[in-house]
Design a protein around this motif. Sequence first.
Motif, PDB file in Angstrom:
ATOM      1  N   PRO A 508       0.828  -1.201   0.000  1.00 35.63           N
ATOM      2  CA  PRO A 508       0.000   0.000   0.000  1.00 35.63           C
ATOM      3  C   PRO A 508       0.868   1.259   0.000  1.00 35.63           C
ATOM      4  CG  PRO A 508       0.037  -0.969   2.184  1.00 35.63           C
ATOM      5  CD  PRO A 508       0.776  -1.925   1.289  1.00 35.63           C
ATOM      6  N   LEU A 509       0.381   2.295  -0.637  1.00 37.41           N
ATOM      7  CA  LEU A 509       1.045   3.600  -0.641  1.00 37.41           C
ATOM      8  C   LEU A 509       0.185   4.551   0.177  1.00 37.41           C
ATOM      9  CD1 LEU A 509       2.044   3.873  -4.419  1.00 37.41           C
ATOM     10  CD2 LEU A 509       3.484   3.183  -2.491  1.00 37.41           C
ATOM     11  N   PRO A 510       0.581   4.869   1.400  1.00 41.81           N
ATOM     12  CA  PRO A 510      -0.253   5.716   2.257  1.00 41.81           C
ATOM     13  C   PRO A 510      -0.450   7.110   1.656  1.00 41.81           C
ATOM     14  CG  PRO A 510       1.492   4.633   3.507  1.00 41.81           C
ATOM     15  CD  PRO A 510       1.801   4.422   2.066  1.00 41.81           C
ATOM     16  N   PRO A 511      -1.524   7.786   1.991  1.00 44.16           N
ATOM     17  CA  PRO A 511      -1.741   9.143   1.494  1.00 44.16           C
ATOM     18  C   PRO A 511      -0.589  10.070   1.888  1.00 44.16           C
ATOM     19  CG  PRO A 511      -3.722   8.296   2.555  1.00 44.16           C
ATOM     20  CD  PRO A 511      -2.630   7.318   2.845  1.00 44.16           C
ATOM     21  N   GLY A 512      -0.177  10.931   0.969  1.00 42.41           N
ATOM     22  CA  GLY A 512       0.890  11.886   1.225  1.00 42.41           C
ATOM     23  C   GLY A 512       2.282  11.304   1.188  1.00 42.41           C
ATOM     24  N   SER A 513       2.410  10.008   0.942  1.00 44.70           N
ATOM     25  CA  SER A 513       3.742   9.394   0.911  1.00 44.70           C
ATOM     26  C   SER A 513       4.440   9.698  -0.415  1.00 44.70           C
ATOM     27  CB  SER A 513       3.641   7.883   1.136  1.00 44.70           C
ATOM     28  OG  SER A 513       2.879   7.272   0.103  1.00 44.70           O
ATOM     29  N   THR A 514       5.738   9.456  -0.414  1.00 45.34           N
ATOM     30  CA  THR A 514       6.571   9.713  -1.600  1.00 45.34           C
ATOM     31  C   THR A 514       7.313   8.431  -1.952  1.00 45.34           C
ATOM     32  OG1 THR A 514       6.908  12.008  -0.920  1.00 45.34           O
ATOM     33  CG2 THR A 514       8.408  11.134  -2.588  1.00 45.34           C
ATOM     34  N   LEU A 515       7.250   8.063  -3.218  1.00 47.12           N
ATOM     35  CA  LEU A 515       7.971   6.886  -3.718  1.00 47.12           C
ATOM     36  C   LEU A 515       9.113   7.375  -4.605  1.00 47.12           C
ATOM     37  CD1 LEU A 515       8.008   3.729  -4.012  1.00 47.12           C
ATOM     38  CD2 LEU A 515       6.731   4.090  -6.152  1.00 47.12           C
ATOM     39  N   LEU A 516      10.309   6.890  -4.328  1.00 41.56           N
ATOM     40  CA  LEU A 516      11.493   7.314  -5.080  1.00 41.56           C
ATOM     41  C   LEU A 516      12.109   6.128  -5.809  1.00 41.56           C
ATOM     42  CD1 LEU A 516      13.662   9.487  -5.790  1.00 41.56           C
ATOM     43  CD2 LEU A 516      14.922   8.719  -3.752  1.00 41.56           C
ATOM     44  N   LEU A 517      12.213   6.239  -7.134  1.00 43.83           N
ATOM     45  CA  LEU A 517      12.987   5.303  -7.945  1.00 43.83           C
ATOM     46  C   LEU A 517      14.252   6.028  -8.391  1.00 43.83           C
ATOM     47  CD1 LEU A 517      10.162   3.808 -10.240  1.00 43.83           C
ATOM     48  CD2 LEU A 517      10.817   3.128  -7.917  1.00 43.83           C
ATOM     49  N   TYR A 518      15.373   5.300  -8.468  1.00 37.04           N
ATOM     50  CA  TYR A 518      16.660   5.949  -8.719  1.00 37.04           C
ATOM     51  C   TYR A 518      17.593   4.934  -9.370  1.00 37.04           C
ATOM     52  CZ  TYR A 518      17.446   3.322  -4.489  1.00 37.04           C
ATOM     53  OH  TYR A 518      17.508   2.301  -3.576  1.00 37.04           O
ATOM     54  N   THR A 519      18.658   5.428  -9.970  1.00 36.11           N
ATOM     55  CA  THR A 519      19.684   4.541 -10.546  1.00 36.11           C
ATOM     56  C   THR A 519      20.924   4.572  -9.668  1.00 36.11           C
ATOM     57  OG1 THR A 519      20.462   6.324 -11.998  1.00 36.11           O
ATOM     58  CG2 THR A 519      18.836   4.798 -12.907  1.00 36.11           C
ATOM     59  N   ASP A 520      21.823   3.621  -9.935  1.00 30.81           N
ATOM     60  CA  ASP A 520      22.940   3.392  -9.010  1.00 30.81           C
ATOM     61  C   ASP A 520      23.926   4.556  -8.942  1.00 30.81           C
ATOM     62  OD1 ASP A 520      24.030   3.080 -11.506  1.00 30.81           O
ATOM     63  OD2 ASP A 520      24.618   0.990 -11.244  1.00 30.81           O
ATOM     64  N   GLY A 521      23.927   5.446  -9.934  1.00 29.00           N
ATOM     65  CA  GLY A 521      24.851   6.583  -9.868  1.00 29.00           C
ATOM     66  C   GLY A 521      24.621   7.468  -8.667  1.00 29.00           C
ATOM     67  N   LEU A 522      23.427   7.387  -8.059  1.00 25.91           N
ATOM     68  CA  LEU A 522      23.129   8.212  -6.895  1.00 25.91           C
ATOM     69  C   LEU A 522      23.796   7.695  -5.635  1.00 25.91           C
ATOM     70  CD1 LEU A 522      21.427  10.566  -5.690  1.00 25.91           C
ATOM     71  CD2 LEU A 522      19.606   8.885  -5.299  1.00 25.91           C
ATOM     72  N   VAL A 523      24.001   6.379  -5.540  1.00 27.40           N
ATOM     73  CA  VAL A 523      24.451   5.805  -4.273  1.00 27.40           C
ATOM     74  C   VAL A 523      25.752   5.012  -4.364  1.00 27.40           C
ATOM     75  CG1 VAL A 523      22.163   5.711  -3.226  1.00 27.40           C
ATOM     76  CG2 VAL A 523      22.930   3.828  -4.700  1.00 27.40           C
ATOM     77  N   GLU A 524      26.177   4.657  -5.574  1.00 31.59           N
ATOM     78  CA  GLU A 524      27.395   3.860  -5.678  1.00 31.59           C
ATOM     79  C   GLU A 524      28.609   4.771  -5.780  1.00 31.59           C
ATOM     80  OE1 GLU A 524      27.253   0.975  -8.765  1.00 31.59           O
ATOM     81  OE2 GLU A 524      25.973  -0.397  -7.616  1.00 31.59           O
ATOM     82  N   VAL A 525      29.518   4.620  -4.812  1.00 29.68           N
ATOM     83  CA  VAL A 525      30.759   5.383  -4.761  1.00 29.68           C
ATOM     84  C   VAL A 525      31.904   4.384  -4.705  1.00 29.68           C
ATOM     85  CG1 VAL A 525      32.098   7.128  -3.543  1.00 29.68           C
ATOM     86  CG2 VAL A 525      29.591   7.204  -3.470  1.00 29.68           C
ATOM     87  N   PRO A 526      32.861   4.447  -5.650  1.00 31.54           N
ATOM     88  CA  PRO A 526      33.991   3.507  -5.617  1.00 31.54           C
ATOM     89  C   PRO A 526      34.691   3.536  -4.266  1.00 31.54           C
ATOM     90  CG  PRO A 526      33.979   4.737  -7.686  1.00 31.54           C
ATOM     91  CD  PRO A 526      32.938   5.358  -6.825  1.00 31.54           C
TER      92      PRO A 526
END
Length: 580
Positions: A508-526
């Motif tokens: 379920p997606l509660p009212p007012g919630s935010t769903l974030l889809l992203y690619t690995d460039g945002l979180v992958e750091v060598p």
Amino acid sequence: MMADRGDIAHRPDGSGGQPQEWLLRAAFDGTGMGIYLTDPAGHITWANPAAATLLGFPTDELRGADAHDMLHRRLDGTLPPRSGCELVTVCREGRSVRSEFATFATAGGSLLPVSWLASPLDPDGEPAGVVVVFIDIVERLDAAGRQAEQLVRAQKLTEQFRLLTELSAVLTQTLDVNEAMTRLGRLLVPRLADWAAVDMFLGPRDLRRLAVAASGVEPVDPSWFAELPSLPKGASRSALVRVLRGEQALLLGPEQIAAPPDGPLAAAHDALFNVLGGSSAIVAPLRTPRRVLGALTVARTSATRPYTEADVDLVADIARTAALAADNACLFGQQRDIVDTMQRHLLTPLPQVDHLQLAARYLAAPAGSQVGGDWYDAFVLPDGVTAIAIGDVAGHDLEAAGQMAQLRNMLRALACDHKESPSLILDRLNKVMAVASDVPTASVILARIEPPRPGGEPDTRMLRWTSAGHLPPLLVTAHGQARYLEEGQSLLLGVHLDDVARRDALVPLPPGSTLLLYTDGLVEVPGTNLDTSLARLRRHAGTLARSSLHDFCEEVLALAPSPRTDDIALLALRLPPPGR
């Protein structure tokens, strides 16, 4: 007679003997070394023919002369004081002295470079004088001089090679033309020039001064970077005009620099010399096999260090290296303009339906073609349900962009044509990829934002999704509680295993919630643990629950690694608040 002379060195009984006087004289007279004897007072008592020949004095003239006054000289030709003369101290102190380099005066008034050895004569234990043996070292000095010249030339060539190597390395580190030419100027000043300037064509008739570097001038006058006058149609004696028209590098002396300009472009070039000075200069074309891109001017202000023809060759090589770097940067700029347009067309506008808010961001990798394999999409299906997707094809170049476009369009077509769950749609896409695409592998999330379930909370929509090897979606409630949706994981697209089925997840997606889809460039750091980066993103996103969706995306992007090495795509969905 010959037999008698053969018996002089040794007696028939084998016992040692003393050489006869005539043999000693032959030995002293026949040697190529100069030899002379002095009495204890330093007057020459005897000299061999080689000494007379080397010094240019007759033997009779040498005999009786004061050796110090007659022969000893400093390098500048002056007579050294007797008290400090090493040869004089030999007899006085009774020890041998050697010098690898000294100068003796000759009869012609010139100086003879010599190496000498002086030893005291004391046959009866009493000082009897000094024997001096010397040799001419002119040939040795000439050879040493030639060797030194060769060493200087080798050192200069090594320095030039080092400069060209460093230049290539520095210029290839950037694909920005202005930055590359600025680096060129900084590298040449003050190593090779007191000031340097780069003028380049940025269009068919758009000639601009891109860089000026000068010793002791920081910052440079901004007016120097204004647009330059066009090339004149007629003939010109201006070195800049001639080089821009295709002539080879030109060497300018004081007369050429001081000559009055014969046109607006020549005057703009002359203005640099008026402000920065110059007694010697080189103007070289920035030339590639295809065209002349511009000109490099280097100048020296001191008349004691003018440029030579050898410097012209070096500056011409530097200009060619810089031209190739500039041409690559120009081609990159043109390609970037093309792919920026391509990227805008591939990443279509997001729909705004059913009170759902959607926002997306895309950051290309800082290297490569500034376009890549990361993508996002959102569209309304024929049954009225909103579908969202995000994916990543390996690479961040034109090939990856083309593959991304193939995958994105096929996914859209399959999702719209088949009213099926996300997992079945990705199964179909995986089969189609094998025969209708050159995409090797890709990670994808496909999701449906479905209406509230019958009997459930009326304001709570449902998220039905599947993930093909992609990082998990992040769900942030309106109260700031954030968690990753780990369900629905399956294999990457491009991997075919018949016994492994894809599966859907439903939350379920509660009212007012935010769903974030992203690619690995945002979180992958060598060199950094991925779990640490994901936890950091989760905590930060939780603090942004009440921010606008625009601010939410901007603040999330602020977490991106620096420097970045990969593309980043974000797709954020905000559910309406209760009662909406």
